[in-house]
Design an enzyme around this catalytic site. Structure first.
Site, PDB file in Angstrom:
ATOM      1  N   TYR A   1      -1.221  -0.872  10.838  1.00 53.35           N
ATOM      2  CA  TYR A   1      -1.414  -1.206   9.425  1.00 53.35           C
ATOM      3  C   TYR A   1      -0.312  -0.586   8.561  1.00 53.35           C
ATOM      4  O   TYR A   1       0.305  -1.273   7.734  1.00 53.35           O
ATOM      5  CB  TYR A   1      -2.786  -0.721   8.945  1.00 53.35           C
ATOM      6  CG  TYR A   1      -2.999  -0.933   7.466  1.00 53.35           C
ATOM      7  CD1 TYR A   1      -3.245  -2.206   6.966  1.00 53.35           C
ATOM      8  CD2 TYR A   1      -2.923   0.128   6.573  1.00 53.35           C
ATOM      9  CE1 TYR A   1      -3.406  -2.412   5.597  1.00 53.35           C
ATOM     10  CE2 TYR A   1      -3.091  -0.068   5.218  1.00 53.35           C
ATOM     11  CZ  TYR A   1      -3.339  -1.344   4.728  1.00 53.35           C
ATOM     12  OH  TYR A   1      -3.488  -1.536   3.380  1.00 53.35           O
TER      13      TYR A   1
ATOM     14  N   SER B   1       0.860  -1.185   0.000  1.00 57.27           N
ATOM     15  CA  SER B   1       0.000   0.000   0.000  1.00 57.27           C
ATOM     16  C   SER B   1       0.891   1.227   0.000  1.00 57.27           C
ATOM     17  O   SER B   1       2.055   1.164   0.426  1.00 57.27           O
ATOM     18  CB  SER B   1      -0.887   0.003   1.248  1.00 57.27           C
ATOM     19  OG  SER B   1      -1.538   1.254   1.419  1.00 57.27           O
TER      20      SER B   1
END
Length: 256
Positions: A152, A139
Site C-alpha cells: 500500500y 496518502s
C-alpha cells in the site's frame, strides 16, 4: 455551464465527501464505484440539495477494459470532464510475505494501474482545451516506507511521484495535477485494512475535512497537499533526516 467532476471510489469516505463539496460549488458529477445502491443514494442526496446533475456509473474498475469503456461512453455523450478525481483504492495490514499475493496484485491494479489509466485517458482532453484539473488521492503513506503495509505504501509513493511529474509536464498550460496526501482518516478504509485499533487511527481526521482541503488544493493547483501542518513538518522536514531503521521501526509500531 456547470463543470463536471468525475470521481472514482465515490460510494463512501473521501470520495463521497468530495462529491458533496463539488456539488456545493455548483458542479455536475459522474460518480463511479462498485456499489450501485450507495451511488444512487448519493445521487439522490446531492440532487435534492443542489441544482446539479449526478451521473451514476456502477462498475468494478478492476474489470478488463472498464476504464476505456467509461471514457469512451463519456466522450460519445459529449461530456467535458473538467475535474478528474482518482480516489478509488484500498490497503491492508499484514506482513508482506504472508499477505495474499492476489490481494496485493489487486491493490497494485487499483491504486496504480487504474489511476494511471484514467489519468492517461482524460488528460489529453484537458490539454487540448487548455483547461482541467486532476486530483489524485494518495496518502502520507506515499512519503515514507511502510512495514506491515508494504505494498500500500509503495503504491501511494507511485501516485505522489506520478502526480508531480504530470504537473511538471503541463506546467505551461492551464491544466494542473495535485496529490492529496492525508494522514489517518475516519473512513471504511481503516476497517478494510484492519487498522481500526492501531495508534495510527486514534486521532483520525474526518473525511469531510480532508475532502475540503483536497478540493481547495486542487482548485489552487498545489502539487502536494498534506491535511495537517504537524504531519507536513514531520514528513517533509524531520523524516528525511531520521535514521532509516529508526523511521521503519516507528512506522511499524504505529501500525501494530
Amino acid at each position: 455551464m456547470a463543470k463536471t467532476a468525475l470521481i472514482t471510489g465515490a460510494s463512501s469516505g473521501i470520495g463521497r465527501d468530495l462529491a458533496h463539496v463539488h456539488a456545493e460549488h455548483g458542479g455536475d458529477l459522474i460518480v463511479i464505484a462498485r456499489r450501485e445502491d450507495a451511488l444512487i443514494e448519493l445521487k439522490e442526496e446531492i440532487e435534492s440539495r443542489h441544482e446539479v446533475s449526478v451521473r451514476v456509473i456502477a462498475r468494478d474498475l478492476l474489470e478488463t477494459g472498464a476504464c476505456q469503456e467509461i471514457h469512451d461512453e463519456i466522450k460519445k455523450e459529449g461530456i467535458n470532464v473538467e475535474y478528474l478525481i482518482n480516489n478509488a483504492g484500498f490497503g491492508g495490514r499484514e506482513y508482506f510475505y504472508e499477505q495474499d499475493p492476489e490481494y496485493q496484485m489487486d491493490m497494485i491494479d487499483l491504486n496504480v494501474k487504474v489511476l494511471t489509466k484514467m489519468s492517461r485517458l482524460f488528460l489529453p482532453w484537458m490539454v487540448e482545451r487548455n483547461s482541467g484539473r486532476i486530483l489524485n488521492v494518495a496518502s502520507t503513506a506515499g512519503l515514507i516506507p511502510g512495514p506491515l503495509q508494504a505494498v500500500y505504501f509503495a503504491t501511494k509513493a507511485y501516485v505522489v511521484s506520478l502526480s508531480q511529474a504530470i504537473a511538471g509536464e503541463v506546467m505551461d498550460t492551464e491544466v494542473t495535477c495535485t496529490a492529496l496526501c492525508p494522514g489517518a482518516v475516519a473512513t471504511e478504509f481503516a476497517a478494510h485494512a484492519d487498522l481500526e485499533n492501531t495508534d495510527l487511527f486514534k486521532k483520525a481526521a474526518s473525511s469531510r475535512s480532508v475532502a475540503e482541503i483536497g478540493y481547495k488544493a486542487m482548485m489552487e493547483g498545489e502539487l502536494v497537499s498534506i491535511n495537517e501542518f504537524g504531519l507536513k513538518v514531520q514528513l517533509e522536514w524531520l523524516a528525511p533526516f531520521a535514521p532509516r531503521k529508526l523511521l521503519l521501526n516507528m512506522v511499524k509500531k504505529m501500525q501494530e
